[in-house]
Design a protein around this motif. Structure first.
Motif, short mmCIF file in Angstrom:
data_model
loop_
_atom_site.label_atom_id
_atom_site.label_comp_id
_atom_site.label_asym_id
_atom_site.label_seq_id
_atom_site.Cartn_x
_atom_site.Cartn_y
_atom_site.Cartn_z
N THR A 111 0.83 -1.20 0.00
CA THR A 111 0.00 0.00 0.00
C THR A 111 0.87 1.25 0.00
O THR A 111 0.55 2.24 -0.66
N PHE A 112 1.98 1.21 0.72
CA PHE A 112 2.89 2.35 0.79
C PHE A 112 3.48 2.68 -0.58
O PHE A 112 3.70 3.85 -0.89
N THR A 113 3.72 1.66 -1.40
CA THR A 113 4.27 1.92 -2.74
C THR A 113 3.25 2.62 -3.64
O THR A 113 3.63 3.30 -4.58
N ILE A 114 1.96 2.43 -3.35
CA ILE A 114 0.92 3.07 -4.15
C ILE A 114 0.55 4.44 -3.59
O ILE A 114 0.53 5.43 -4.30
N GLN A 115 0.25 4.47 -2.28
CA GLN A 115 -0.24 5.70 -1.66
C GLN A 115 0.18 5.69 -0.19
O GLN A 115 -0.36 4.93 0.60
N SER A 116 1.12 6.54 0.18
CA SER A 116 1.66 6.52 1.54
C SER A 116 0.63 6.93 2.59
O SER A 116 0.64 6.43 3.70
N GLY A 117 -0.29 7.82 2.25
CA GLY A 117 -1.33 8.22 3.19
C GLY A 117 -2.23 7.06 3.56
O GLY A 117 -2.64 6.93 4.72
N ALA A 118 -2.54 6.23 2.60
CA ALA A 118 -3.36 5.05 2.88
C ALA A 118 -2.61 4.06 3.76
O ALA A 118 -3.21 3.42 4.63
N ALA A 119 -1.30 3.96 3.59
CA ALA A 119 -0.50 3.05 4.42
C ALA A 119 -0.49 3.50 5.87
O ALA A 119 -0.53 2.67 6.78
N PHE A 120 -0.45 4.82 6.09
CA PHE A 120 -0.46 5.33 7.46
C PHE A 120 -1.78 5.04 8.16
O PHE A 120 -1.83 4.92 9.38
N LEU A 121 -2.86 4.91 7.40
CA LEU A 121 -4.15 4.56 7.99
C LEU A 121 -4.18 3.11 8.49
O LEU A 121 -5.05 2.75 9.28
N LEU A 122 -3.23 2.30 8.03
CA LEU A 122 -3.18 0.90 8.44
C LEU A 122 -2.32 0.67 9.69
O LEU A 122 -2.31 -0.44 10.22
N ILE A 123 -1.64 1.68 10.17
CA ILE A 123 -0.77 1.51 11.35
C ILE A 123 -1.55 1.11 12.60
O ILE A 123 -1.08 0.26 13.36
#
Length: 176
Positions: A111-123
Motif C-alpha cells: 500500500t505504501f508503494t501506491i499511496q503513503s497516506g493510505a499506508a499510514f491509515l493501516l498503522i
C-alpha cells in the motif's frame, strides 16, 4: 468423581480458565476493519492511469496484488479470531497471529508503494495485531505448567534461579 477432581486440580495447576467475553474482540476490531477498507479504497483510487487491474501497456499491475494481500490478511485475522476465541487453541493462535502480522506488514508495504497516506491509515491495525499477539503469548505462558515453563526458560537460556523472587544474591566482586 475422580475425573472431576482431576480436572479441578488441572485448572488450579494451570491458573484461571481462559474464557474471554466474545463481544470484546469484534467491538475492538470493527473500527479497524473499516479503517482498512477506507485505506485500501484510497489506494485503489490513486492515479487510475498508472495503477490498473490489468493493462498490457503498463508493467505496474499492482492492484490485484494488493487485493490478494488484503484478502489474505483478512482471512488470517478471521481465522485467528476463530482459533483463539472460538476453539480456545492458544498455541495454534500464536502461529496464526504471527502469520496474520506478517501478511498485514506485507500489505502495508504494498500500500505504501501506491499511496503513503493510505499506508499510514493501516498503522492502528498493526498496533492492534501486536497487542493481540502479546496477549496470546501471555495467555499461552500462563496456561503452561511449571515443568513446561522451566523447560522453556532453560531453552531460552534463562537460569531458573535468577528468575525466582527472593533468590537474587548480590554479586560479589572478584577476590572478596
Amino acid at each position: 468423581m475422580r475425573a472431576a477432581m482431576g480436572d479441578d486440580r488441572e485448572t488450579k495447576r494451570r491458573g484461571r480458565v481462559f474464557d474471554p467475553d466474545p463481544s470484546l474482540f469484534p467491538s475492538t476490531w470493527m473500527p479497524l476493519r473499516w479503517l482498512q477498507i477506507f485505506a485500501i479504497a484510497k489506494a485503489f483510487a490513486t492515479d487510475p492511469f498508472q495503477y490498473r487491474w490489468c493493462s498490457p501497456d503498463s508493467t505496474e499491475v499492482i492492484i490485484p496484488k494488493l487485493m490478494r494481500q488484503y484478502l489474505v490478511q483478512l482471512a488470517l485475522g478471521d481465522e485467528w479470531h476463530r482459533v483463539f476465541l472460538g476453539e480456545k487453541r492458544v498455541g495454534l493462535g500464536i502461529v496464526v497471529i504471527f502469520c496474520y502480522f506478517i501478511a498485514l506488514i506485507w500489505m502495508v508495504c504494498t500500500t505504501f508503494t501506491i499511496q503513503s497516506g493510505a499506508a499510514f491509515l493501516l498503522i492502528p491495525s498493526i498496533l492492534a495485531a501486536m497487542i493481540s499477539a502479546w496477549m496470546n503469548v501471555i495467555v499461552f505462558w500462563n496456561r503452561m505448567g511449571n515443568k513446561e515453563r522451566r523447560a522453556a526458560m532453560n531453552a531460552m537460556g534463562w537460569n531458573d534461579h535468577d528468575m525466582a523472587p527472593g533468590r537474587r544474591e548480590a554479586k560479589k566482586p572478584c577476590g572478596v
